[in-house]
Write an enzyme that holds these catalytic residues in place. Structure first.
Site, PDB file in Angstrom:
ATOM      1  N   SER A 155      -5.689   7.167  -3.955  1.00 54.95           N
ATOM      2  CA  SER A 155      -4.585   7.237  -4.904  1.00 54.95           C
ATOM      3  C   SER A 155      -5.071   6.987  -6.319  1.00 54.95           C
ATOM      4  CB  SER A 155      -3.509   6.209  -4.548  1.00 54.95           C
ATOM      5  OG  SER A 155      -2.455   6.271  -5.495  1.00 54.95           O
TER       6      SER A 155
ATOM      7  N   LYS B 223      -1.523   5.054   2.968  1.00 53.08           N
ATOM      8  CA  LYS B 223      -1.391   5.938   1.797  1.00 53.08           C
ATOM      9  C   LYS B 223      -0.034   6.636   1.810  1.00 53.08           C
ATOM     10  CE  LYS B 223      -2.573   8.409  -1.825  1.00 53.08           C
ATOM     11  NZ  LYS B 223      -2.042   9.734  -1.724  1.00 53.08           N
TER      12      LYS B 223
ATOM     13  N   HIS C  35       2.446   4.154   0.633  1.00 50.83           N
ATOM     14  CA  HIS C  35       2.221   4.026  -0.816  1.00 50.83           C
ATOM     15  C   HIS C  35       3.000   5.108  -1.546  1.00 50.83           C
ATOM     16  CE1 HIS C  35       0.281   5.506  -4.484  1.00 50.83           C
ATOM     17  NE2 HIS C  35      -0.109   4.258  -4.729  1.00 50.83           N
ATOM     18  N   ASN C  36       2.883   6.347  -1.078  1.00 54.40           N
ATOM     19  CA  ASN C  36       3.555   7.444  -1.757  1.00 54.40           C
ATOM     20  C   ASN C  36       5.073   7.372  -1.604  1.00 54.40           C
ATOM     21  OD1 ASN C  36       0.925   8.228  -2.200  1.00 54.40           O
ATOM     22  ND2 ASN C  36       1.308  10.381  -1.796  1.00 54.40           N
TER      23      ASN C  36
ATOM     24  N   GLU D  85       6.136   4.970  -4.089  1.00 54.23           N
ATOM     25  CA  GLU D  85       5.999   5.684  -5.372  1.00 54.23           C
ATOM     26  C   GLU D  85       7.222   6.557  -5.634  1.00 54.23           C
ATOM     27  OE1 GLU D  85       3.412   9.514  -6.591  1.00 54.23           O
ATOM     28  OE2 GLU D  85       2.224   7.815  -5.887  1.00 54.23           O
TER      29      GLU D  85
END
Length: 470
Positions: free
Chosen positions: A130, A184, A187-188, A191
């Protein structure tokens, strides 16, 4: 012939930048691309880093350039292209070598690839990277999952090229199989929620308070000096300040209000649902992007029903700041709760404090907030941030503002799907006695699903009246 420390397949923008980052950190990197001309161009344009790069447009030659045990990073489009590259690499690799998928893969694909290579002697790492183009070039956050035995092959290189926070590398091995790519994905998802809530606050400023982009930019710039200090808040002020050379207008006013999705945000919502964990802020953000793509329908909808009250909202900027903080806490609480449940179900033992630490720099959601999260999880306790002492205090101080902002949006017809979801989640989370007792009664009525009682153990069923013939 001099050998490279690591190899990289795929010279798109991210691949090129990652290769240059490796070279810049003193490691020799060999590159390969199906289009040989891209390899030639990359080598020709390496400049001062030329001594640390080599490559070939022929795969076998590329592999021969690597030190044993060999590590090969794949930076190609997710899906079938990754499987095709793996199929081509397998006959050329030996026991102890490792293939590293550094793309935005669906973690289920990573689990499958890990299993397919298990027992072959060739390891597989699925790593979440990232930070976008800038992060790839100067230091991303790196989330590693897969073959722990072969993690040693690439650990030194990946740790060196990662972002650093107070001297600590934002790179860590998180677990076997698809652990890295799952983290990940979440995480997104966080986000998505973070960006959507920022957008909703901007919408209140623009439509509810009739503020100009420049005025909004000043507010976000000031907020970046306080509890909301983060990369996303920082770039928001820059986006709002940018001017369009062609029209002379603020750039944000000529950018079409329709967003696409690459998949990771939607995947995170789906995984949360599959795990039975509430992630309503992420779901709200995904839904908001979906409805944003319905531009023509939204234009028609405004023609039919009219727009909200413009410039008539009465809410302070301080309340907006606190509301955004409260919404952010809810989104992160949900994201970490999803990871905790996935860790339990998959036997990963995900280190939640470590995840927060490697997100403190390099990645898109990097912020001061993550250092507080890392400290909270380091101190032990439940996986949900809403029960962590530091966040209890913050939420007690800010949830009233979130309530006022959501109410203001409702009264002034301003959409706030993410902020509203955050408030609803908070209220439901702190309600000791909910309303699902009625739902369970309904399910038992029409489907004889049974229910549990609050006053005794066991499973029960009620004899309900028949409505047939009425």
């Amino acid at each position: 012939m001099e050998e490279a420390d690591i190899g990289l397949v795929g010279l798109g923008v991210m691949g090129e930048n990652l290769a240059l980052n490796i070279a810049d950190n003193g490691y020799k990197v060999a590159v390969y691309n199906r289009t040989a001309e891209k390899v030639d161009a990359f080598l020709a344009n390496a400049g001062d880093l030329k001594s640390n790069v080599m490559g070939s447009g022929e795969l076998a030659t590329f592999i021969s350039m690597l030190k044993r045990p060999r590590s090969v990073i794949i930076m190609v489009k997710a899906g079938d292209p990754v499987d095709q590259v793996i199929a081509e690499l397998k006959p050329l690799l030996s026991e102890g070598d490792v293939i590293i998928d550094a793309g935005n893969a669906n973690y289920h694909d990573t689990v499958r690839r890990f299993s397919e290579l298990d027992g072959t002697g060739i390891g597989f790492l699925g790593i979440g990277v990232s930070g976008g183009e800038e992060g790839a070039r100067h230091g991303p956050s790196i989330m590693v999952g897969g073959s722990e035995a072969q993690w040693d092959n690439a650990e030194a290189v990946l740790t060196a090229i990662s972002a650093k926070f107070n001297g600590e590398a934002c790179c860590a091995y998180l677990g076997t199989g698809g652990a890295g790519h799952f983290v990940k994905t979440i995480h997104n998802g966080i986000e998505y929620a973070d960006m959507q809530m920022i957008g909703e606050i901007y919408g209140i400023m623009r439509d509810g308070l009739a503020m100009s982009p420049a005025e909004c930019a000043k507010v976000f710039e000031e907020w970046n000096k306080g509890p909301l200090d983060s990369y996303l808040i920082e770039i928001t002020s820059h986006v709002l300040n940018a001017m369009d050379d062609e029209s002379g207008k603020p750039l944000v006013e000529v950018i079409l209000d329709a967003a696409g999705q690459k998949g990771t945000g939607r995947w995170s919502a789906i995984e949360a649902l599959n795990l039975g964990v509430s992630a309503t802020t992420i779901e709200g953000a995904v839904a908001a992007r979906s409805i944003s793509a319905m531009k023509d329908e939204r234009v028609r909808g405004e023609e039919i029903y009219g727009a909200g009250a413009k410039g008539k909202a009465t809410i302070s900027l301080e309340a907006l700041e606190k509301a955004l903080l409260a919404g952010k806490i809810a989104a992160y609480a949900q994201g970490f709760a999803v990871m905790a449940k996935a860790s339990e179900d998959n036997g990963w033992n995900l280190p939640l404090a470590t995840i927060a630490k490697i997100w403190r720099a390099g990645c898109i959601i990097r912020s001061r907030f993550l250092d507080q999260i890392a400290q909270a999880f380091d101190s032990g306790g439940a996986a949900n941030l809403l029960t962590q002492p530091a966040f209890i205090d913050m939420m007690k101080d800010s949830n009233g503002a979130l309530r006022a902002v959501v109410a203001t949006c409702a009264i002034n017809e301003l959409p706030s799907p993410c902020l509203s979801s955050a408030l609803a989640y908070f209220d439901a989370y702190r309600q000791a006695r909910g309303t699902t007792n009625l739902t369970q009664g309904q399910r038992d009525f029409f489907g004889a699903h049974g229910f549990k009682r609050s006053d005794k153990d066991g499973d029960f069923h009620h004899t309900w009246p028949s409505l047939i013939g009425q």
